[in-house]
Enzyme design. Sequence first.
Site, PDB file in Angstrom:
ATOM      1  CG  ASP A 116      -4.751  11.118  38.242  1.00  0.00           C
ATOM      2  OD1 ASP A 116      -4.110  10.341  37.525  1.00  0.00           O
ATOM      3  OD2 ASP A 116      -5.998  11.136  38.294  1.00  0.00           O
ATOM      4  CG  HIS A 281      -0.333   7.572  39.351  1.00  0.00           C
ATOM      5  ND1 HIS A 281       0.062   8.613  38.528  1.00  0.00           N
ATOM      6  CD2 HIS A 281      -1.646   7.785  39.626  1.00  0.00           C
ATOM      7  CE1 HIS A 281      -0.974   9.408  38.302  1.00  0.00           C
ATOM      8  NE2 HIS A 281      -2.016   8.938  38.952  1.00  0.00           N
TER       9      HIS A 281
END
Length: 301
Positions: A116, A281
Site C-alpha cells: 500500500d 487487501h
Amino acid sequence: MHPTIPGFTYRRVPVADDVTLNVAVGGSGSPVMLLHGFPQTHLMWRHVAVELAAHHTVICPDLRGYGASDKPAEDAGAGGTGGAGGVTYAKRTMAADAVALARALGHDRFALAGHDRGALVAIRAALDHPEVITHLASLDVLPTLDTWDVMHGTGAAVGFHLYLMAQPPGLPERMIGASADAFFGHFLDIWTRDPQAIPADIRAAYLAASRASVPSIVADYRASAGIDVVHDQADRDAGNRLRMPVTVLQQDWGTALGFDAAARWRAWAPDLRHSTVSCGHFMAEEAPEDVVRAVRDLLTR
C-alpha cells in the site's frame, strides 16, 4: 502493553535532520526492509518478518508520519489537488528515509518490499536509488501515476479517501480527526476478507497510532495527489524504469478490476513477476505464507 514483533529488537534511528524512525530489526543475513501501508504500522509484517528473519536481516520501520516514528509538520505551501507541494511527505523524501535507515544499520544495498503506502515509497526508492535497491516487491497497489489514471466514473468511489485527503490543508484533517476511529476502522473492516487476521490488540494499536497521526497521514496522501504525480510523470516521460527484479502481488478482483494491472506494471518493470492472491487487501496478515513464498522467490532472482 504495546504489541511487538516477536524476537525483534526495537530502536530509534535518525534518518534526516528532523526525523527519527521507530524500527524493529531481527534475524541475520542479507538485508530486507519491509514498509507498511495504511492504516497500519510495522506490525502488519509480524508474521512475514519472523519467517524471513530465519535467513535475512529484516528491517521493519514505521514510516515517517506513522506509528511511533516522528511526524514533522507538513511544509508550508503544500497545495491541494494537482499542487506540487508536500515535500515533507513526498515519496521521494520517504524513500530517502529508507535508504538512510539501511545505511545507519550498516547496509549499502538491500531488498525492499512494501504494501500500500509503503509500496509507493518502495517504488520511488527503487526508481531514485537503483544502485541501492537490489530487489523490489509491491503488495496490492499500482504506482501513483497509474492509480490516478485508472480511477474514473462511479468506480472511483472505492477511492473516496484519496480524493478527500487530496484537499488543501484544513478540512480533511478536521473531518477525519472528528471521527478518527470510525474513519480508519472503516478500511480495516472493508478491506479484510478474514476479520480474524487483524486481532483486537493489533487493531487497537493501528487505531491508536492512526488517531495520533491524522495530520501526517493526510499530508502523505496529499503529496500523492501533487508532488508524487510530478515525480512519476517525469520518470514516465524520461523512460525511467525499475532496473531490478520486481514481484507484484495483487488481491484477486477478477473482472471487477476493470483494467490490466499486470500490463500497467510491465510498463515500469521489465523483469516482472505478477500474480494474484486470494485474500483481502491486507495480504501480509491474511495470507502471510503466500507473501513469504513470493519474497523468497524474488530474492533468488
